[in-house]
Design a protein around this motif. Structure first.
Motif, PDB file in Angstrom:
ATOM      1  N   TRP A 126       0.424   4.035  -3.076  1.00  0.00           N
ATOM      2  CA  TRP A 126       0.470   5.483  -2.651  1.00  0.00           C
ATOM      3  C   TRP A 126       1.283   6.040  -3.662  1.00  0.00           C
ATOM      4  CZ3 TRP A 126      -3.863   7.938  -1.386  1.00  0.00           C
ATOM      5  CH2 TRP A 126      -4.732   7.405  -0.762  1.00  0.00           C
ATOM      6  N   LEU A 178      -6.560   2.102  -4.341  1.00  0.00           N
ATOM      7  CA  LEU A 178      -5.615   2.791  -3.278  1.00  0.00           C
ATOM      8  C   LEU A 178      -5.864   2.440  -1.972  1.00  0.00           C
ATOM      9  CD1 LEU A 178      -3.864   5.652  -4.670  1.00  0.00           C
ATOM     10  CD2 LEU A 178      -2.624   3.302  -4.831  1.00  0.00           C
ATOM     11  N   GLN A 216       0.507  -1.291  -0.092  1.00  0.00           N
ATOM     12  CA  GLN A 216      -0.052   0.444   0.030  1.00  0.00           C
ATOM     13  C   GLN A 216       0.877   1.410   0.366  1.00  0.00           C
ATOM     14  OE1 GLN A 216      -0.881   2.539   2.559  1.00  0.00           O
ATOM     15  NE2 GLN A 216       0.318   1.695   4.336  1.00  0.00           N
ATOM     16  N   LEU A 237      -6.774  -0.825  -0.915  1.00  0.00           N
ATOM     17  CA  LEU A 237      -5.374  -2.032  -0.288  1.00  0.00           C
ATOM     18  C   LEU A 237      -5.122  -1.456   1.106  1.00  0.00           C
ATOM     19  CD1 LEU A 237      -3.523  -3.425  -0.817  1.00  0.00           C
ATOM     20  CD2 LEU A 237      -2.134  -1.617  -2.228  1.00  0.00           C
ATOM     21  N   GLU A 238      -5.401  -0.147   1.632  1.00  0.00           N
ATOM     22  CA  GLU A 238      -4.850   0.094   2.617  1.00  0.00           C
ATOM     23  C   GLU A 238      -5.708  -0.581   3.887  1.00  0.00           C
ATOM     24  OE1 GLU A 238      -3.681   4.928   4.577  1.00  0.00           O
ATOM     25  OE2 GLU A 238      -5.676   4.430   3.213  1.00  0.00           O
TER      26      GLU A 238
END
Length: 348
Positions: free
Chosen positions: A117, A129, A113, A132-133
């Protein structure tokens, strides 16, 4: 890992039409499903192409690194490029390990992540993004709660937590981006990442995919129309290539592409190349600790940008190095998942 990417290839192939249907950000061109499918297919195919003599087959990181390089070289679009970045980054903490564990999963997702980014010049929440974070944070919290337990049971719990958090993040995307909120849909790339993570859970735990994950996602019912079809056509083109550049030259290229267009993604492919080496491989006999040599070392980069016209972007790229695999695709042109990569636009 082979089972994971094989499942992901099949799943994204099955879902590509619905992902395309809700693809309206950053460009309403209806190709997120196609791009993810083609890129994951390239990663999965790397297993068949790999020579077992080159890399240890029991090294999880080495296996995924090979798949990540293949994905990066053949990445399609924003979503495919970010998946390739994700796969390459996941491989790094797993290098030298023969099995996945909850601590390694947490480390791998966190690395991925951060790398995803940072690959984008202007990253925004409400996309894959964010998904995934959220997955990385949940896996990390689960690992911490179990004090770094590396048992299979702890791994299962961490995978469950990551997938559930990814689902919650997908639901939130609708209210994080104005175009998605107006169209009443969730982010296509975010759904794609959710599917990829659930494929990982399924492959590791030996369980079926959780089809119910997608129930109720706005815009994802089969009878829903292709949202992007009602959007105005986007002018401009998508330019992609691979190029060897020093860190300074790469920073210069990113800055100049930012001035020319948007959706700039740049990510390293593999490790540093010694100066003057076209092969992309270091010769141990040539290595030393000289700082000046290190500063001049070049890296292979995968480059992606949306621009009004291809010519200025291609000229900037060529002014800094010798790119390979330059492809240009019209942003308003629908892409057919049945076409081989490179047939959706034209190549230089």
């Amino acid at each position: 890992m082979k089972r994971w990417l094989g499942k992901a290839e099949t799943t994204l192939g099955n879902h590509s039409d619905r992902l395309n249907a809700i693809n309206i950000f950053p460009v309403a061109d209806g190709d997120t499903g196609t791009n993810l499918y083609l890129t994951v297919r390239a990663a999965a195919a790397a297993f068949a192409d790999r020579s077992t003599a080159d890399e240890p087959v029991n090294d999880v990181g080495a296996v995924l690194a090979a798949a990540g390089r293949a994905a990066m070289e053949q990445a399609r679009g924003n979503s495919g490029t970010l998946f390739a970045v994700f796969l390459c980054a996941v491989a790094e903490p797993l290098a030298g390990h023969t099995r996945l564990s909850a601590p390694l999963l947490a480390a791998a997702l966190n690395r991925a992540q951060i790398r995803a980014w940072s690959a984008l010049s202007e990253p925004v929440p409400g996309t894959m993004l964010s998904v995934l974070e959220a997955a990385a944070r949940a896996a990390g919290e689960c690992d911490t709660a179990h004090n770094g337990d590396d048992s299979n049971q702890a791994l299962g719990l961490a995978l469950d937590a990551a997938v559930n958090a990814a689902l919650d993040a997908v639901v939130r995307t609708e209210d994080q981006l104005a175009p998605l909120h107006a169209a009443h849909v969730v982010d296509a790339g975010g759904v794609g990442m959710l599917l990829i993570l659930d494929c990982l859970r399924s492959a590791v735990l030996g369980e079926e995919l959780q089809d119910e994950l997608l129930d109720g996602l706005h815009g994802y019912d089969l009878q829903d129309p292709h949202i992007h079809a009602g959007m105005p056509d986007d002018d401009g083109v998508e330019v992609m290539c691979t190029i060897s550049l020093s860190p300074l030259a790469a920073a210069t290229l990113r800055q100049r592409l930012d001035e020319l267009g948007d959706s700039v993604i740049m990510s390293q492919v593999g490790s540093a190349n010694p100066v003057g080496s076209p092969s992309g491989q270091n010769d141990p006999a040539d290595e030393d600790d000289d700082d000046e040599d290190a500063a001049e070392a070049s890296y292979r980069w995968r480059v992606h940008v949306h621009v009004p016209d291809a010519e200025p972007a291609v000229a900037v790229i060529r002014s800094l190095g010798e790119p390979t695999d330059i492809s240009v695709s019209e942003l308003s042109m629908p892409r057919d998942p049945g076409l081989p990569a490179g047939q959706h636009g034209h190549e230089y």
